[in-house]
Design a protein around this motif. Structure first.
Motif, PDB file in Angstrom:
ATOM      1  N   MET A   1     -18.433 -45.339 -15.443  1.00 39.51           N
ATOM      2  CA  MET A   1     -19.867 -45.377 -15.634  1.00 39.51           C
ATOM      3  C   MET A   1     -20.146 -44.992 -17.084  1.00 39.51           C
ATOM      4  O   MET A   1     -19.526 -44.087 -17.621  1.00 39.51           O
ATOM      5  CB  MET A   1     -20.580 -44.432 -14.684  1.00 39.51           C
ATOM      6  N   LEU A   2     -21.104 -45.667 -17.665  1.00 38.39           N
ATOM      7  CA  LEU A   2     -21.527 -45.411 -19.033  1.00 38.39           C
ATOM      8  C   LEU A   2     -22.965 -44.917 -19.020  1.00 38.39           C
ATOM      9  O   LEU A   2     -23.814 -45.508 -18.348  1.00 38.39           O
ATOM     10  CB  LEU A   2     -21.427 -46.702 -19.861  1.00 38.39           C
ATOM     11  N   ILE A   3     -23.233 -43.838 -19.740  1.00 32.50           N
ATOM     12  CA  ILE A   3     -24.591 -43.331 -19.921  1.00 32.50           C
ATOM     13  C   ILE A   3     -24.949 -43.565 -21.387  1.00 32.50           C
ATOM     14  O   ILE A   3     -24.181 -43.178 -22.280  1.00 32.50           O
ATOM     15  CB  ILE A   3     -24.691 -41.817 -19.604  1.00 32.50           C
ATOM     16  N   ARG A   4     -26.097 -44.185 -21.622  1.00 36.63           N
ATOM     17  CA  ARG A   4     -26.513 -44.434 -23.001  1.00 36.63           C
ATOM     18  C   ARG A   4     -28.026 -44.523 -23.077  1.00 36.63           C
ATOM     19  O   ARG A   4     -28.716 -44.610 -22.064  1.00 36.63           O
ATOM     20  CB  ARG A   4     -25.858 -45.689 -23.550  1.00 36.63           C
ATOM     21  N   LEU A  14     -34.158 -52.613 -16.153  1.00 35.72           N
ATOM     22  CA  LEU A  14     -34.695 -51.309 -15.767  1.00 35.72           C
ATOM     23  C   LEU A  14     -35.962 -51.464 -14.942  1.00 35.72           C
ATOM     24  O   LEU A  14     -36.133 -50.790 -13.923  1.00 35.72           O
ATOM     25  CB  LEU A  14     -34.966 -50.454 -17.008  1.00 35.72           C
ATOM     26  N   ILE A  15     -36.836 -52.364 -15.333  1.00 36.97           N
ATOM     27  CA  ILE A  15     -38.053 -52.623 -14.560  1.00 36.97           C
ATOM     28  C   ILE A  15     -37.691 -53.105 -13.156  1.00 36.97           C
ATOM     29  O   ILE A  15     -38.261 -52.649 -12.166  1.00 36.97           O
ATOM     30  CB  ILE A  15     -38.962 -53.629 -15.287  1.00 36.97           C
ATOM     31  N   ASP A  16     -36.736 -54.002 -13.060  1.00 36.29           N
ATOM     32  CA  ASP A  16     -36.315 -54.514 -11.749  1.00 36.29           C
ATOM     33  C   ASP A  16     -35.721 -53.401 -10.885  1.00 36.29           C
ATOM     34  O   ASP A  16     -36.020 -53.317  -9.685  1.00 36.29           O
ATOM     35  CB  ASP A  16     -35.298 -55.645 -11.916  1.00 36.29           C
ATOM     36  N   LEU A  17     -34.896 -52.549 -11.480  1.00 32.66           N
ATOM     37  CA  LEU A  17     -34.304 -51.441 -10.726  1.00 32.66           C
ATOM     38  C   LEU A  17     -35.385 -50.510 -10.216  1.00 32.66           C
ATOM     39  O   LEU A  17     -35.401 -50.155  -9.035  1.00 32.66           O
ATOM     40  CB  LEU A  17     -33.321 -50.673 -11.616  1.00 32.66           C
ATOM     41  N   TRP A  18     -36.301 -50.105 -11.088  1.00 35.10           N
ATOM     42  CA  TRP A  18     -37.356 -49.184 -10.665  1.00 35.10           C
ATOM     43  C   TRP A  18     -38.264 -49.812  -9.615  1.00 35.10           C
ATOM     44  O   TRP A  18     -38.781 -49.121  -8.749  1.00 35.10           O
ATOM     45  CB  TRP A  18     -38.143 -48.693 -11.868  1.00 35.10           C
ATOM     46  N   ALA A  19     -38.456 -51.133  -9.675  1.00 37.00           N
ATOM     47  CA  ALA A  19     -39.268 -51.801  -8.662  1.00 37.00           C
ATOM     48  C   ALA A  19     -38.614 -51.694  -7.278  1.00 37.00           C
ATOM     49  O   ALA A  19     -39.303 -51.565  -6.265  1.00 37.00           O
ATOM     50  CB  ALA A  19     -39.482 -53.265  -9.033  1.00 37.00           C
ATOM     51  N   ALA A  48     -27.874 -45.487 -16.878  1.00 39.58           N
ATOM     52  CA  ALA A  48     -26.517 -45.444 -16.338  1.00 39.58           C
ATOM     53  C   ALA A  48     -26.121 -46.891 -16.061  1.00 39.58           C
ATOM     54  O   ALA A  48     -26.867 -47.624 -15.418  1.00 39.58           O
ATOM     55  CB  ALA A  48     -26.477 -44.628 -15.059  1.00 39.58           C
ATOM     56  N   LEU A  49     -24.974 -47.285 -16.586  1.00 36.48           N
ATOM     57  CA  LEU A  49     -24.471 -48.636 -16.376  1.00 36.48           C
ATOM     58  C   LEU A  49     -23.115 -48.584 -15.691  1.00 36.48           C
ATOM     59  O   LEU A  49     -22.280 -47.747 -16.016  1.00 36.48           O
ATOM     60  CB  LEU A  49     -24.331 -49.373 -17.708  1.00 36.48           C
ATOM     61  N   LEU A  50     -22.941 -49.472 -14.751  1.00 40.62           N
ATOM     62  CA  LEU A  50     -21.677 -49.622 -14.046  1.00 40.62           C
ATOM     63  C   LEU A  50     -21.308 -51.091 -14.123  1.00 40.62           C
ATOM     64  O   LEU A  50     -22.094 -51.954 -13.684  1.00 40.62           O
ATOM     65  CB  LEU A  50     -21.814 -49.163 -12.595  1.00 40.62           C
ATOM     66  N   ASP A  51     -20.171 -51.382 -14.695  1.00 45.11           N
ATOM     67  CA  ASP A  51     -19.754 -52.770 -14.906  1.00 45.11           C
ATOM     68  C   ASP A  51     -20.839 -53.570 -15.611  1.00 45.11           C
ATOM     69  O   ASP A  51     -21.184 -54.697 -15.228  1.00 45.11           O
ATOM     70  CB  ASP A  51     -19.375 -53.442 -13.585  1.00 45.11           C
ATOM     71  N   LYS A  52     -21.448 -52.953 -16.649  1.00 48.23           N
ATOM     72  CA  LYS A  52     -22.491 -53.562 -17.492  1.00 48.23           C
ATOM     73  C   LYS A  52     -23.791 -53.833 -16.762  1.00 48.23           C
ATOM     74  O   LYS A  52     -24.672 -54.520 -17.250  1.00 48.23           O
ATOM     75  CB  LYS A  52     -21.967 -54.839 -18.157  1.00 48.23           C
ATOM     76  N   GLN A  53     -23.958 -53.283 -15.561  1.00 43.93           N
ATOM     77  CA  GLN A  53     -25.178 -53.449 -14.802  1.00 43.93           C
ATOM     78  C   GLN A  53     -25.935 -52.122 -14.760  1.00 43.93           C
ATOM     79  O   GLN A  53     -25.338 -51.072 -14.529  1.00 43.93           O
ATOM     80  CB  GLN A  53     -24.874 -53.906 -13.379  1.00 43.93           C
TER      81      GLN A  53
END
Length: 61
Positions: A1-4, A14-19, A48-53
């Motif tokens: 996992m990458l945090i940036r 990010l908008i889609d995830l929060w929706a 937080a990104l996992l496999d660029k997602q």
């Protein structure tokens, strides 16, 4: 996992995830509006990104 830090290309994911996570569609809860308001003050949005997602995101202050 990458945090940036948030980058402009992260906006739609990010908008889609929060929706999905916060399904309250009230105008004052608009993810796009919150991102814009936060960026007007500072750039403390982290992802937080996992496999660029994008799998997580938060704002700090």
């Amino acid at each position: 996992m990458l945090i940036r830090r948030y980058q402009h290309v992260d906006r739609r994911p990010l908008i889609d995830l929060w929706a999905q996570v916060f399904n309250d569609q009230q105008p004052h809860n608009s993810s796009a509006r919150m991102i814009d308001a936060k960026l007007a003050v500072d750039d403390l949005i982290f992802l937080a990104l996992l496999d660029k997602q994008v799998v997580g995101g938060c704002m700090a202050g």
